[in-house]
Design an enzyme around this catalytic site. Sequence first.
Site, PDB file in Angstrom:
ATOM      1  N   GLU A 114       0.830  -1.202   0.000  1.00 40.57           N
ATOM      2  CA  GLU A 114       0.000   0.000   0.000  1.00 40.57           C
ATOM      3  C   GLU A 114       0.867   1.256   0.000  1.00 40.57           C
ATOM      4  O   GLU A 114       0.588   2.219  -0.731  1.00 40.57           O
ATOM      5  CB  GLU A 114      -0.953  -0.024   1.195  1.00 40.57           C
ATOM      6  CG  GLU A 114      -2.096  -1.004   1.047  1.00 40.57           C
ATOM      7  CD  GLU A 114      -1.709  -2.488   1.117  1.00 40.57           C
ATOM      8  OE1 GLU A 114      -2.523  -3.330   0.707  1.00 40.57           O
ATOM      9  OE2 GLU A 114      -0.598  -2.820   1.582  1.00 40.57           O
ATOM     10  N   ASP A 128       1.971  12.872 -15.048  1.00 45.36           N
ATOM     11  CA  ASP A 128       0.815  13.195 -15.883  1.00 45.36           C
ATOM     12  C   ASP A 128       0.534  14.695 -15.899  1.00 45.36           C
ATOM     13  O   ASP A 128       0.276  15.267 -16.959  1.00 45.36           O
ATOM     14  CB  ASP A 128      -0.422  12.444 -15.390  1.00 45.36           C
ATOM     15  CG  ASP A 128      -1.654  12.778 -16.218  1.00 45.36           C
ATOM     16  OD1 ASP A 128      -1.595  12.628 -17.454  1.00 45.36           O
ATOM     17  OD2 ASP A 128      -2.668  13.209 -15.627  1.00 45.36           O
TER      18      ASP A 128
END
Length: 158
Positions: A114, A128
């Site tokens: 995680e 991005d």
Amino acid sequence: MADFTHFTDDGRPQMVNVGEKAETRRTAIAGGQVVMSPDTLQTVKSGGLKKGDVLSVAQLAGIMGAKQTAQLIPLCHPLALSHVDVQLSLNEADIAIDIRAECRLEGKTGVEMEALTAVSVAALTVYDMCKAVDKAMIIRDIRLLHKSGGKSGTFNAD
């Protein structure tokens, strides 16, 4: 040499059976970095990207990524995380954004995946959001920095 726990004796993949393990407080911290051009780092610092506040959006994406780890990584157990903290900071010396994620729970299996997923998703989000001005960015050094709890005890990276 240790056996890989995600394979049966005949080589088939398996989800590790944690049913008999004791619940303990488990913590994992991971880190990574996105290296970019000096101009890109300055644009992030000044808030000049059209897509918005890179650090805040990537922080939120990292938290969401940690919560979705079992959906992304085969054989990971779905976990009820009690804490996820993702921090991004400008590193002007390395011309980079440093990322650190901490995950915690009381449970039967660790939260390393995680924490690593949180860092990875945050780094991909930085890429991005900045790719319009810098396609040469490098995502690097994603790794486990600390893990505690469970039978295997504590791990601290060098």
